[in-house]
Design a protein around this motif. Structure first.
Motif, short mmCIF file in Angstrom:
data_model
loop_
_atom_site.label_atom_id
_atom_site.label_comp_id
_atom_site.label_asym_id
_atom_site.label_seq_id
_atom_site.Cartn_x
_atom_site.Cartn_y
_atom_site.Cartn_z
N PHE A 177 4.55 3.80 4.61
CA PHE A 177 4.81 3.62 3.24
C PHE A 177 6.24 4.24 2.80
O PHE A 177 6.57 5.28 3.44
CB PHE A 177 3.73 4.49 2.19
CG PHE A 177 2.62 3.77 2.48
CD1 PHE A 177 1.98 2.43 1.60
CD2 PHE A 177 1.50 4.39 3.11
CE1 PHE A 177 0.65 2.16 1.91
CE2 PHE A 177 0.06 4.04 3.22
CZ PHE A 177 -0.12 2.80 2.82
N ASP A 178 6.93 3.40 1.85
CA ASP A 178 8.11 3.96 1.43
C ASP A 178 7.99 5.24 0.72
O ASP A 178 6.89 5.49 0.05
CB ASP A 178 8.68 2.84 0.55
CG ASP A 178 10.04 3.08 -0.23
OD1 ASP A 178 10.89 2.96 0.51
OD2 ASP A 178 10.28 3.55 -1.16
N TYR A 179 8.99 6.07 0.75
CA TYR A 179 9.00 7.51 0.25
C TYR A 179 8.63 7.20 -1.38
O TYR A 179 8.00 8.70 -1.77
CB TYR A 179 10.22 8.41 0.48
CG TYR A 179 11.34 7.85 -0.20
CD1 TYR A 179 11.69 8.62 -1.52
CD2 TYR A 179 12.18 6.80 -0.18
CE1 TYR A 179 12.77 8.18 -2.30
CE2 TYR A 179 13.30 6.54 -0.63
CZ TYR A 179 13.47 7.08 -2.06
OH TYR A 179 14.50 6.85 -2.85
N THR A 180 8.73 6.30 -1.89
CA THR A 180 8.50 6.28 -3.52
C THR A 180 6.98 6.09 -3.71
O THR A 180 6.63 6.09 -5.00
CB THR A 180 9.42 5.58 -4.09
OG1 THR A 180 9.25 3.89 -3.58
CG2 THR A 180 10.80 5.77 -3.99
N SER A 181 6.34 5.66 -2.59
CA SER A 181 5.01 5.24 -2.98
C SER A 181 4.19 6.33 -3.18
O SER A 181 4.29 7.45 -2.62
CB SER A 181 4.51 4.48 -1.40
OG SER A 181 2.88 4.16 -1.54
N GLY A 187 6.01 14.59 2.03
CA GLY A 187 5.66 14.27 3.08
C GLY A 187 6.11 15.00 4.12
O GLY A 187 6.53 16.03 4.10
N THR A 246 8.39 12.77 -6.62
CA THR A 246 8.54 11.86 -5.38
C THR A 246 7.48 12.58 -4.52
O THR A 246 7.41 13.94 -4.32
CB THR A 246 9.72 12.30 -4.69
OG1 THR A 246 11.06 11.96 -5.49
CG2 THR A 246 10.04 11.70 -3.48
N TYR A 296 2.80 7.81 -0.02
CA TYR A 296 3.89 8.34 1.18
C TYR A 296 3.17 9.51 1.73
O TYR A 296 3.51 9.49 3.21
CB TYR A 296 5.18 8.38 0.60
CG TYR A 296 6.07 9.12 1.45
CD1 TYR A 296 6.64 8.22 2.51
CD2 TYR A 296 6.62 10.49 1.37
CE1 TYR A 296 7.44 8.54 3.28
CE2 TYR A 296 7.61 10.74 2.27
CZ TYR A 296 7.97 9.91 3.20
OH TYR A 296 8.76 10.68 4.05
N SER A 297 2.78 10.70 1.26
CA SER A 297 2.63 11.77 1.86
C SER A 297 1.08 11.76 2.36
O SER A 297 0.63 12.89 2.88
CB SER A 297 2.86 12.95 0.84
OG SER A 297 1.74 12.62 -0.23
#
Length: 101
Positions: free
Chosen positions: A2-6, A101, A98, A9-10
């Protein structure tokens, strides 16, 4: 994955192995933050025709971050925040977060 803005993501990933040996990767469950734990950026009065993506674009600068507004409010259904019954109510908009992750 997943993109870091999702919002996902983490999250950790896991693999389910079926009885026939096939592996099925999946993302572990995401637990919602407590709304009171999110620093408040502003509150928005809902107007006719508002949608969460429009509110996110106006306040956070990115329409796809509407999920952060969902997290900051206690509605189980996101449409409860902007539907006709919500006109005139205040929706909490958190400081942009944000996922780590």
């Amino acid at each position: 994955m997943f993109d870091y803005t999702s919002r996902y993501y983490s999250l950790d990933q896991a693999v389910y192995t079926a009885a026939d040996g096939r592996e099925h990767p999946y993302v572990l469950r995401r637990f919602l933050p407590q709304p009171a734990s999110l620093p408040l950026l502003t509150q928005v009065s809902v107007t006719q025709g508002d949608r969460l993506d429009l509110i996110a674009a106006r306040t956070l600068g990115v329409a796809t971050q509407f999920w952060q507004i969902c997290d900051a409010n206690t509605a189980l259904d996101p449409f409860d925040l902007t539907g006709d019954a919500a006109i005139g109510t205040l929706v909490n908009v958190p400081m942009p977060q944000t996922p780590q992750g």
